[in-house]
Design a protein around this motif. Structure first.
Motif, PDB file in Angstrom:
ATOM      1  N   ILE A  50       0.878  -1.162  -0.075  1.00 37.45           N
ATOM      2  CA  ILE A  50       0.060   0.112  -0.029  1.00 37.45           C
ATOM      3  C   ILE A  50       0.859   1.228   0.036  1.00 37.45           C
ATOM      4  O   ILE A  50       0.579   2.120  -0.577  1.00 37.45           O
ATOM      5  N   MET A  51       2.002   1.221   0.802  1.00 41.02           N
ATOM      6  CA  MET A  51       2.639   2.319   0.898  1.00 41.02           C
ATOM      7  C   MET A  51       3.537   2.756  -0.334  1.00 41.02           C
ATOM      8  O   MET A  51       3.749   3.611  -0.931  1.00 41.02           O
ATOM      9  N   ALA A  52       3.977   1.389  -1.315  1.00 40.97           N
ATOM     10  CA  ALA A  52       4.627   1.654  -2.228  1.00 40.97           C
ATOM     11  C   ALA A  52       3.755   2.057  -3.512  1.00 40.97           C
ATOM     12  O   ALA A  52       4.201   2.844  -4.336  1.00 40.97           O
ATOM     13  N   GLY A  53       2.516   1.824  -3.564  1.00 45.86           N
ATOM     14  CA  GLY A  53       1.646   2.417  -4.348  1.00 45.86           C
ATOM     15  C   GLY A  53       1.350   3.845  -4.093  1.00 45.86           C
ATOM     16  O   GLY A  53       1.444   4.673  -4.991  1.00 45.86           O
ATOM     17  N   LEU A  54       1.329   4.384  -2.863  1.00 42.04           N
ATOM     18  CA  LEU A  54       1.244   5.944  -2.411  1.00 42.04           C
ATOM     19  C   LEU A  54       2.486   6.470  -3.036  1.00 42.04           C
ATOM     20  O   LEU A  54       2.761   7.655  -3.391  1.00 42.04           O
ATOM     21  N   LEU A  55       3.831   5.830  -2.621  1.00 46.14           N
ATOM     22  CA  LEU A  55       5.051   6.291  -2.894  1.00 46.14           C
ATOM     23  C   LEU A  55       5.461   6.462  -4.526  1.00 46.14           C
ATOM     24  O   LEU A  55       5.946   7.544  -4.971  1.00 46.14           O
ATOM     25  N   ASP A  56       4.580   5.439  -5.142  1.00 43.65           N
ATOM     26  CA  ASP A  56       4.737   5.538  -6.620  1.00 43.65           C
ATOM     27  C   ASP A  56       3.855   6.837  -7.283  1.00 43.65           C
ATOM     28  O   ASP A  56       4.314   7.180  -8.343  1.00 43.65           O
ATOM     29  N   ALA A  57       2.815   7.403  -6.703  1.00 39.42           N
ATOM     30  CA  ALA A  57       1.951   8.403  -7.100  1.00 39.42           C
ATOM     31  C   ALA A  57       2.910   9.813  -7.316  1.00 39.42           C
ATOM     32  O   ALA A  57       2.591  10.595  -8.162  1.00 39.42           O
ATOM     33  N   VAL A  58       3.817   9.824  -6.397  1.00 39.08           N
ATOM     34  CA  VAL A  58       4.661  11.173  -6.333  1.00 39.08           C
ATOM     35  C   VAL A  58       5.217  11.373  -7.452  1.00 39.08           C
ATOM     36  O   VAL A  58       5.008  12.452  -8.079  1.00 39.08           O
ATOM     37  N   PRO A  59       6.182  10.727  -8.102  1.00 37.19           N
ATOM     38  CA  PRO A  59       6.614  10.929  -9.386  1.00 37.19           C
ATOM     39  C   PRO A  59       5.844  11.039 -10.696  1.00 37.19           C
ATOM     40  O   PRO A  59       6.179  11.767 -11.596  1.00 37.19           O
ATOM     41  N   MET A  60       4.668  10.368 -10.430  1.00 36.68           N
ATOM     42  CA  MET A  60       3.435  10.547 -11.408  1.00 36.68           C
ATOM     43  C   MET A  60       2.820  11.818 -11.609  1.00 36.68           C
ATOM     44  O   MET A  60       2.773  12.618 -12.706  1.00 36.68           O
ATOM     45  N   ILE A  61       2.844  12.400 -10.259  1.00 31.72           N
ATOM     46  CA  ILE A  61       2.479  13.673 -10.398  1.00 31.72           C
ATOM     47  C   ILE A  61       3.236  14.702 -10.995  1.00 31.72           C
ATOM     48  O   ILE A  61       3.033  15.821 -11.658  1.00 31.72           O
ATOM     49  N   GLY A  62       4.703  14.496 -10.716  1.00 30.09           N
ATOM     50  CA  GLY A  62       5.785  15.227 -11.315  1.00 30.09           C
ATOM     51  C   GLY A  62       5.859  15.235 -12.573  1.00 30.09           C
ATOM     52  O   GLY A  62       6.181  16.225 -13.530  1.00 30.09           O
ATOM     53  N   VAL A  63       5.590  14.133 -13.121  1.00 27.62           N
ATOM     54  CA  VAL A  63       5.740  13.791 -14.669  1.00 27.62           C
ATOM     55  C   VAL A  63       4.755  14.619 -15.261  1.00 27.62           C
ATOM     56  O   VAL A  63       4.639  15.208 -16.308  1.00 27.62           O
ATOM     57  N   GLY A  64       3.456  14.708 -14.660  1.00 28.18           N
ATOM     58  CA  GLY A  64       2.296  15.208 -15.328  1.00 28.18           C
ATOM     59  C   GLY A  64       2.487  16.802 -15.237  1.00 28.18           C
ATOM     60  O   GLY A  64       2.065  17.528 -16.146  1.00 28.18           O
ATOM     61  N   ILE A  65       3.212  17.487 -14.087  1.00 26.00           N
ATOM     62  CA  ILE A  65       3.642  18.841 -14.192  1.00 26.00           C
ATOM     63  C   ILE A  65       4.624  19.037 -15.155  1.00 26.00           C
ATOM     64  O   ILE A  65       4.549  19.939 -15.774  1.00 26.00           O
ATOM     65  N   ALA A  66       5.629  18.164 -15.305  1.00 22.79           N
ATOM     66  CA  ALA A  66       6.665  18.475 -16.227  1.00 22.79           C
ATOM     67  C   ALA A  66       5.953  18.431 -17.720  1.00 22.79           C
ATOM     68  O   ALA A  66       6.429  19.163 -18.460  1.00 22.79           O
ATOM     69  N   MET A  67       4.994  17.466 -17.842  1.00 27.59           N
ATOM     70  CA  MET A  67       4.459  17.388 -19.405  1.00 27.59           C
ATOM     71  C   MET A  67       3.603  18.516 -19.467  1.00 27.59           C
ATOM     72  O   MET A  67       3.657  19.261 -20.732  1.00 27.59           O
ATOM     73  N   TYR A  68       3.051  19.174 -18.616  1.00 29.83           N
ATOM     74  CA  TYR A  68       2.317  20.451 -18.782  1.00 29.83           C
ATOM     75  C   TYR A  68       3.139  21.464 -19.012  1.00 29.83           C
ATOM     76  O   TYR A  68       2.939  22.525 -19.815  1.00 29.83           O
ATOM     77  N   LEU A  69       4.413  21.773 -18.403  1.00 31.42           N
ATOM     78  CA  LEU A  69       5.216  22.636 -18.438  1.00 31.42           C
ATOM     79  C   LEU A  69       6.032  22.644 -19.929  1.00 31.42           C
ATOM     80  O   LEU A  69       5.834  23.477 -20.692  1.00 31.42           O
ATOM     81  N   ILE A  70       6.171  21.269 -20.436  1.00 31.70           N
ATOM     82  CA  ILE A  70       6.418  21.190 -21.830  1.00 31.70           C
ATOM     83  C   ILE A  70       5.787  21.496 -23.003  1.00 31.70           C
ATOM     84  O   ILE A  70       5.958  22.316 -23.892  1.00 31.70           O
ATOM     85  N   PHE A  71       4.648  21.089 -22.709  1.00 33.64           N
ATOM     86  CA  PHE A  71       3.514  21.205 -23.886  1.00 33.64           C
ATOM     87  C   PHE A  71       2.532  22.404 -24.185  1.00 33.64           C
ATOM     88  O   PHE A  71       2.124  22.669 -24.921  1.00 33.64           O
ATOM     89  N   VAL A  72       2.503  22.915 -22.692  1.00 31.92           N
ATOM     90  CA  VAL A  72       1.592  24.196 -22.538  1.00 31.92           C
ATOM     91  C   VAL A  72       2.208  25.232 -22.236  1.00 31.92           C
ATOM     92  O   VAL A  72       2.137  26.282 -22.958  1.00 31.92           O
ATOM     93  N   VAL A  73       3.295  25.277 -21.556  1.00 36.48           N
ATOM     94  CA  VAL A  73       4.032  26.562 -21.163  1.00 36.48           C
ATOM     95  C   VAL A  73       4.760  26.771 -22.293  1.00 36.48           C
ATOM     96  O   VAL A  73       5.098  27.932 -22.688  1.00 36.48           O
ATOM     97  N   ALA A  74       5.659  25.802 -22.717  1.00 37.12           N
ATOM     98  CA  ALA A  74       6.568  26.081 -23.667  1.00 37.12           C
ATOM     99  C   ALA A  74       6.385  26.024 -25.121  1.00 37.12           C
ATOM    100  O   ALA A  74       6.904  26.494 -26.243  1.00 37.12           O
ATOM    101  N   GLY A  75       4.854  25.531 -25.106  1.00 38.99           N
ATOM    102  CA  GLY A  75       4.504  25.035 -26.503  1.00 38.99           C
ATOM    103  C   GLY A  75       3.904  26.766 -27.049  1.00 38.99           C
ATOM    104  O   GLY A  75       3.786  27.149 -27.975  1.00 38.99           O
TER     105      GLY A  75
END
Length: 75
Positions: A50-75
């Motif tokens: 259960i903790m591993a699943g929660l821990l795995d969510a943190v970088p996925m949120i970071g990837v989502g924010i990074a993709m937002y930066l790349i495709f929306v802000v820089a695009g």
């Protein structure tokens, strides 16, 4: 524009690094706890997954924010 790409790379890289450290600590504590009390191994393993699943969510949120930066802000 290059700063946006650098920021996205730092977000993804630090998220991956922190997750790796978190998984290492989590696995180490699981082994340590199971060695101390083997009868609780199943319960500890369930809670660790259960903790591993929660821990795995943190970088996925970071990837989502990074993709937002790349495709929306820089695009």
């Amino acid at each position: 524009m290059e700063m946006v790409y650098m920021s996205a790379a730092i977000i993804i890289g630090l998220g991956a690094l922190a997750t790796g450290i978190g998984f290492a600590l989590l696995g180490g504590k699981l082994l340590e706890s199971t060695a101390r009390q083997p009868e609780l191994g199943d319960q500890l393993q369930t809670k660790t997954f259960i903790m591993a699943g929660l821990l795995d969510a943190v970088p996925m949120i970071g990837v989502g924010i990074a993709m937002y930066l790349i495709f929306v802000v820089a695009g």
